[in-house]
Design an enzyme around this catalytic site. Structure first.
Site, PDB file in Angstrom:
ATOM      1  N   CYS A  14       3.138 -18.613  37.437  1.00 58.23           N
ATOM      2  CA  CYS A  14       4.274 -17.736  36.397  1.00 58.23           C
ATOM      3  C   CYS A  14       3.825 -16.918  34.998  1.00 58.23           C
ATOM      4  CB  CYS A  14       4.296 -19.258  34.958  1.00 58.23           C
ATOM      5  SG  CYS A  14       4.164 -18.629  33.492  1.00 58.23           S
TER       6      CYS A  14
ATOM      7  N   CYS B 271       1.436 -17.785  31.440  1.00 56.10           N
ATOM      8  CA  CYS B 271       0.110 -18.514  31.618  1.00 56.10           C
ATOM      9  C   CYS B 271      -1.200 -17.527  31.431  1.00 56.10           C
ATOM     10  CB  CYS B 271      -0.049 -19.301  33.006  1.00 56.10           C
ATOM     11  SG  CYS B 271       1.005 -21.150  33.321  1.00 56.10           S
TER      12      CYS B 271
ATOM     13  N   HIS C  17       0.734 -24.889  30.674  1.00 59.74           N
ATOM     14  CA  HIS C  17       2.468 -24.718  31.629  1.00 59.74           C
ATOM     15  C   HIS C  17       3.631 -25.911  31.791  1.00 59.74           C
ATOM     16  CE1 HIS C  17       5.283 -22.535  34.149  1.00 59.74           C
ATOM     17  NE2 HIS C  17       5.409 -23.679  34.623  1.00 59.74           N
TER      18      HIS C  17
ATOM     19  N   ASN D 291      14.795 -20.782  22.575  1.00 60.79           N
ATOM     20  CA  ASN D 291      16.179 -21.271  24.123  1.00 60.79           C
ATOM     21  C   ASN D 291      14.893 -22.497  24.683  1.00 60.79           C
ATOM     22  OD1 ASN D 291      17.729 -20.069  22.981  1.00 60.79           O
ATOM     23  ND2 ASN D 291      17.572 -18.399  24.492  1.00 60.79           N
TER      24      ASN D 291
ATOM     25  N   GLY E  37      19.637 -20.871  28.944  1.00 59.95           N
ATOM     26  CA  GLY E  37      19.987 -19.753  29.271  1.00 59.95           C
ATOM     27  C   GLY E  37      18.113 -19.623  29.125  1.00 59.95           C
TER      28      GLY E  37
ATOM     29  N   SER F 236      14.480 -19.137  31.189  1.00 61.38           N
ATOM     30  CA  SER F 236      14.764 -19.173  32.409  1.00 61.38           C
ATOM     31  C   SER F 236      12.943 -19.904  32.867  1.00 61.38           C
ATOM     32  CB  SER F 236      14.798 -17.425  33.523  1.00 61.38           C
ATOM     33  OG  SER F 236      14.617 -16.535  32.496  1.00 61.38           O
TER      34      SER F 236
ATOM     35  N   HIS G  33       7.770 -22.508  31.123  1.00 59.32           N
ATOM     36  CA  HIS G  33       6.431 -22.158  30.241  1.00 59.32           C
ATOM     37  C   HIS G  33       7.393 -22.232  28.941  1.00 59.32           C
ATOM     38  CE1 HIS G  33       1.991 -21.647  30.004  1.00 59.32           C
ATOM     39  NE2 HIS G  33       2.518 -20.964  28.191  1.00 59.32           N
TER      40      HIS G  33
ATOM     41  N   HIS H 259       7.535 -21.444  25.021  1.00 58.65           N
ATOM     42  CA  HIS H 259       7.450 -20.195  24.465  1.00 58.65           C
ATOM     43  C   HIS H 259       8.869 -20.256  23.605  1.00 58.65           C
ATOM     44  CE1 HIS H 259      10.642 -19.259  27.614  1.00 58.65           C
ATOM     45  NE2 HIS H 259      10.295 -18.091  27.669  1.00 58.65           N
TER      46      HIS H 259
ATOM     47  N   GLN I 219      10.732 -16.672  20.897  1.00 58.04           N
ATOM     48  CA  GLN I 219      11.111 -14.772  21.071  1.00 58.04           C
ATOM     49  C   GLN I 219      10.901 -14.611  19.509  1.00 58.04           C
ATOM     50  OE1 GLN I 219      13.821 -12.961  23.972  1.00 58.04           O
ATOM     51  NE2 GLN I 219      14.391 -15.289  25.089  1.00 58.04           N
TER      52      GLN I 219
ATOM     53  N   HIS J  89      16.270 -19.534   9.112  1.00 59.60           N
ATOM     54  CA  HIS J  89      16.116 -18.284   9.434  1.00 59.60           C
ATOM     55  C   HIS J  89      15.625 -17.975   7.303  1.00 59.60           C
ATOM     56  CE1 HIS J  89      20.189 -18.507  10.605  1.00 59.60           C
ATOM     57  NE2 HIS J  89      20.340 -17.833  11.412  1.00 59.60           N
TER      58      HIS J  89
ATOM     59  N   LYS K 280      28.748 -31.184  25.123  1.00 58.89           N
ATOM     60  CA  LYS K 280      29.176 -30.395  24.767  1.00 58.89           C
ATOM     61  C   LYS K 280      29.153 -29.738  25.046  1.00 58.89           C
ATOM     62  CE  LYS K 280      32.894 -29.904  21.692  1.00 58.89           C
ATOM     63  NZ  LYS K 280      33.692 -30.819  22.047  1.00 58.89           N
TER      64      LYS K 280
ATOM     65  N   LEU L  28      31.554 -25.950  23.679  1.00 58.81           N
ATOM     66  CA  LEU L  28      31.900 -25.264  22.853  1.00 58.81           C
ATOM     67  C   LEU L  28      33.382 -24.052  23.402  1.00 58.81           C
ATOM     68  CD1 LEU L  28      29.832 -25.313  19.673  1.00 58.81           C
ATOM     69  CD2 LEU L  28      31.827 -27.102  20.346  1.00 58.81           C
TER      70      LEU L  28
ATOM     71  N   GLU M 224      37.552 -24.582  20.268  1.00 61.90           N
ATOM     72  CA  GLU M 224      35.895 -23.684  19.886  1.00 61.90           C
ATOM     73  C   GLU M 224      36.410 -22.696  19.802  1.00 61.90           C
ATOM     74  OE1 GLU M 224      36.383 -26.494  22.397  1.00 61.90           O
ATOM     75  OE2 GLU M 224      35.797 -27.844  21.053  1.00 61.90           O
TER      76      GLU M 224
HETATM   77  O1  G1P Z   1      40.189 -31.656  25.839  1.00 61.70           O
HETATM   78  P1  G1P Z   1      38.469 -31.650  27.896  1.00 61.70           P
HETATM   79  O2  G1P Z   1      39.567 -30.712  29.273  1.00 61.70           O
HETATM   80  O3  G1P Z   1      38.839 -32.789  28.086  1.00 61.70           O
HETATM   81  O4  G1P Z   1      37.827 -31.022  27.007  1.00 61.70           O
HETATM   82  C1  G1P Z   1      37.520 -29.525  27.054  1.00 61.70           C
HETATM   83  O5  G1P Z   1      37.980 -28.649  25.832  1.00 61.70           O
HETATM   84  C2  G1P Z   1      37.878 -29.461  24.642  1.00 61.70           C
HETATM   85  C3  G1P Z   1      38.907 -28.337  23.840  1.00 61.70           C
HETATM   86  O6  G1P Z   1      38.335 -26.263  24.103  1.00 61.70           O
HETATM   87  C4  G1P Z   1      36.793 -29.131  24.331  1.00 61.70           C
HETATM   88  O7  G1P Z   1      36.101 -29.638  22.657  1.00 61.70           O
HETATM   89  C5  G1P Z   1      35.736 -30.259  25.542  1.00 61.70           C
HETATM   90  O8  G1P Z   1      34.484 -29.821  25.122  1.00 61.70           O
HETATM   91  C6  G1P Z   1      36.017 -29.511  26.937  1.00 61.70           C
HETATM   92  O9  G1P Z   1      35.263 -30.081  27.623  1.00 61.70           O
HETATM   93  O1  G1P Z   2      15.746 -13.337  26.807  1.00 63.29           O
HETATM   94  P1  G1P Z   2      15.564 -14.276  27.981  1.00 63.29           P
HETATM   95  O2  G1P Z   2      14.913 -15.911  27.913  1.00 63.29           O
HETATM   96  O3  G1P Z   2      15.609 -13.153  28.968  1.00 63.29           O
HETATM   97  O4  G1P Z   2      17.235 -15.129  27.898  1.00 63.29           O
HETATM   98  C1  G1P Z   2      18.191 -15.363  27.126  1.00 63.29           C
HETATM   99  O5  G1P Z   2      17.870 -15.305  25.375  1.00 63.29           O
HETATM  100  C2  G1P Z   2      18.752 -14.372  25.190  1.00 63.29           C
HETATM  101  C3  G1P Z   2      18.382 -13.932  23.329  1.00 63.29           C
HETATM  102  O6  G1P Z   2      19.260 -15.365  23.132  1.00 63.29           O
HETATM  103  C4  G1P Z   2      20.181 -13.924  25.649  1.00 63.29           C
HETATM  104  O7  G1P Z   2      20.833 -13.134  25.407  1.00 63.29           O
HETATM  105  C5  G1P Z   2      19.843 -14.703  27.083  1.00 63.29           C
HETATM  106  O8  G1P Z   2      21.669 -14.439  27.541  1.00 63.29           O
HETATM  107  C6  G1P Z   2      19.155 -16.054  27.443  1.00 63.29           C
HETATM  108  O9  G1P Z   2      19.571 -16.242  29.323  1.00 63.29           O
END
Ligand code: G1P
Ligand code: G1P
Lengths: 386, 386
Positions: free
Chosen positions: B52, B55, B121, B189, B195, B197, B200, B202, B204, B318, B350, B352, B356
């Site tokens: 890691c 660590c 870790h 994250n 996202g 990876s 541990h 942490h 950013q 924020h 969920k 989006l 969305e």
């Molecule tokens: O309507 P579906 O295919 O069941 O659902 C999918 O599309 C929708 C509209 O973009 C989203 O709100 C859902 O989260 C997604 O799983």
């Molecule tokens: O910076 P990392 O942890 O490698 O990467 C992660 O966070 C970043 C900031 O939110 C994103 O841009 C990357 O897509 C995500 O994988």
């Protein structure tokens, strides 16, 4: 030349359609990836699946039976996010209290449709020749037309040759809604990574009494550009410019420019823009529709070829609202967005998470690099060559 | 009472902090799910992993060796999205051409840090007692302070007791940047679904010469509210209102309200708001920091308890920009967002996606339902009870 420099340095690009910025970090593609891997999509599917609620002749959740349709089929979503009928809600009158100031809600009604693109369970738009995508565009057009405000200038433009909505097991498709809907969002979620739970090729159509956020933001900027630029259209200007420049073009024909927009957020994001001013689907003639079908076929095939996988994406159409002022409708410009999540391979996607959610969308490869790679993977669909 | 009705009907809620809307479809949770399942997180990890890069004592990508740190450790990201030094870019002068009108870019420089929350870790914030989260908050505060514009009114507020940035293997942490940075985004994250990876614990910290989109939008609305409401602060008013109402509260103490905001998008989204007006981390006294640590500990533990899994999320702070006008800084109000993707279980999230992305964020369960479930799963962390 300043643009070459943008291949190397971190910078922000402006999106005039949304009035927003994106952070571009071209040098960042070098970082190693040890995170989540998407499932790759190497499952063989049958052309008819008896347990699929979209295949012809099968029974759906609420007991309706799908007809033996031959190209597309439309029905009202059995689990709709908005419905036509619900209890009336009257927001409390603004009385100066914190509650009426800060806890605002409004009722929205509408309708959600599902549209299949083909009776075949195991194809996608990428497998379909352009000629079989034309009926999908025709069906989108007829649904859009049948929901138009009868007083809209677009209602006159709707050609009598428009195919009437059909293939539905419930009669409510053709009928005018009780309350005039304001906007229709046509979209497709493709692939498990984009929340799609059924591989049968299909899209959705949600129509609402409210104008949703994204089309509202775009409409605001389209109108403002038109006012400030003596009546010219932002996206008509943009398609012209990109078609001349060429470096962000993926495919183009006489009616449409398609490419990775200057301000794109997703690694291989594509925008399809009508080259001439078209307000909505009803403004497309037969030739335009064939051209649109060709562009959709080319984009989806190149997407699949890029990482030799069934490429996930969400795509959608932005066009004039179903009802609105003449100025709103005239400022609208038909275009499509394709938002695909993959970044490096069939299994490694881009995450728009922490920084992107809290601060600003961020992308690694540039739109110019993405467009070049997509230009370079035309030809036959990789699956057919295997 | 109108609010009970909103448990049943589809409606839109207004977000005064962003000036945007979200579509709420409470009846929609009933639909069956056959789509993507997230990997569940039942992997046993060692407390020290020799491979890691976070660590204590281990070597990182560029060859630096981590010190034997005891609580937190900060270093400059080896794969930073923005850097302090790069070639100069001067955008072409606006000449009325389509290109200068539609292809806008600006250079951004900045710095990206990684901050570990613990030398262990195999823990997460949910496993950490509040007393061990206080050093994380102190470290965030000292990094924020060391990047403040010396002319900012906040520079005076920064207490001399502030712990100086330390634990870095490169000296550039403490030094003033060449160019004054405008904003600092602190975020985490957590989990592969977001996202991340490396398990541990942490977060950013990205700081940039530009004010990113989201803080800019919020600042705009905070300022406008303050002007329109005779100097009162939107989020101070909001925390007061929610604390009285109680139905969206998850946890609260004397310094902070934390709950599912009226306008939340993600199913179990939480916002943490300072009850009194605090512009930034530097405005928090020792008591406030202990209270913030308690709230973070409670939220992350309840998240894990909800589906008995290590709950993924992105969270971020924020607060006031590092440099800005007095009015901007005075209108800023310290708050945190937690955006977790899970919807129904440890493996169903969920998405989006389509609607969305193209139209408007849409949620299924209401914030009131989500808050109740999170209120009900306090007590000990589920892992400790096993
Ligand atoms: O309507 P579906 O295919 O069941 O659902 C999918 O599309 C929708 C509209 O973009 C989203 O709100 C859902 O989260 C997604 O799983
Ligand atoms: O910076 P990392 O942890 O490698 O990467 C992660 O966070 C970043 C900031 O939110 C994103 O841009 C990357 O897509 C995500 O994988």
């Amino acid at each position: 030349m300043p643009e070459a420099l943008l291949d190397d340095i971190s910078h922000r690009r402006y999106n005039p359609l949304r009035g927003s910025w994106v952070l571009v970090s071209p040098h960042r593609t070098k970082r190693p990836w040890q995170g989540q891997q998407e499932a790759s999509s190497r499952i063989e599917l049958p052309s008819h699946d008896p347990s699929c609620y979209l295949c012809p002749g099968n029974k759906r959740a609420q007991g309706d039976v799908n007809p033996d349709y031959e190209s597309t089929f439309v029905f009202v979503n059995d689990y709709a996010a908005v419905r036509e009928q619900q209890a009336e809600y009257e927001p409390p009158a603004q009385d100066g209290s914190l509650a009426t100031r800060l806890l605002k809600a409004e009722s929205t009604t509408g309708k959600c449709y599902v549209i299949t693109f083909s009776p075949e369970h195991n194809v996608t738009l990428a497998d379909m020749p352009a000629s079989t995508i034309v009926p999908v565009i025709n069906k989108w057009t007829s649904i859009y037309t049948s929901h138009l405000d009868p007083h809209s200038p677009l209602a006159k433009a709707a050609r009598p040759t428009t195919i009437p909505p059909s293939g539905s097991t419930n009669g409510s498709l053709d009928s005018q809604p009780k309350q005039q809907h304001r906007y229709m969002q046509i979209f497709e979620n493709k692939g498990q990574a984009m929340g799609c739970s059924n591989p049968h090729p299909h899209g959705q159509i949600w129509t609402t009494t409210s104008l949703p956020e994204e089309p509202e933001i775009e409409l605001h900027n389209l109108r403002q550009y038109r006012r400030e630029q003596g009546g010219s259209h932002l996206l008509e200007d943009y398609a012209k410019l990109e078609s001349e420049k060429g470096e962000r073009t993926v495919v183009e024909n006489s009616s449409f420019w398609a490419g990775c927009p200057w301000w794109g957020t997703w690694p291989f994001e594509i925008m399809v823009v009508a080259k001439e001013h078209k307000r909505a689907l009803v403004d497309l003639d037969e030739r335009n529709k064939e051209d649109l079908a060709e562009v959709i076929a080319e984009i989806t095939k190149r997407y699949d070829n890029l990482f030799e996988t069934s490429f996930p994406y969400s795509m959608g159409i932005h066009q004039a609202p179903l009802s609105g002022t003449k100025e709103e409708i005239d400022a609208s410009h038909f275009h499509m967005h394709f938002y695909p999540p993959l970044l490096r391979s069939a299994t490694v996607r881009k995450f728009l998470v922490g920084y992107e959610m809290m601060a600003e969308p961020q992308r690694d490869i540039t739109p110019e690099q993405a467009a070049k790679r997509l230009r370079d993977c035309g030809g036959e669909l990789y699956r057919r060559k295997l």
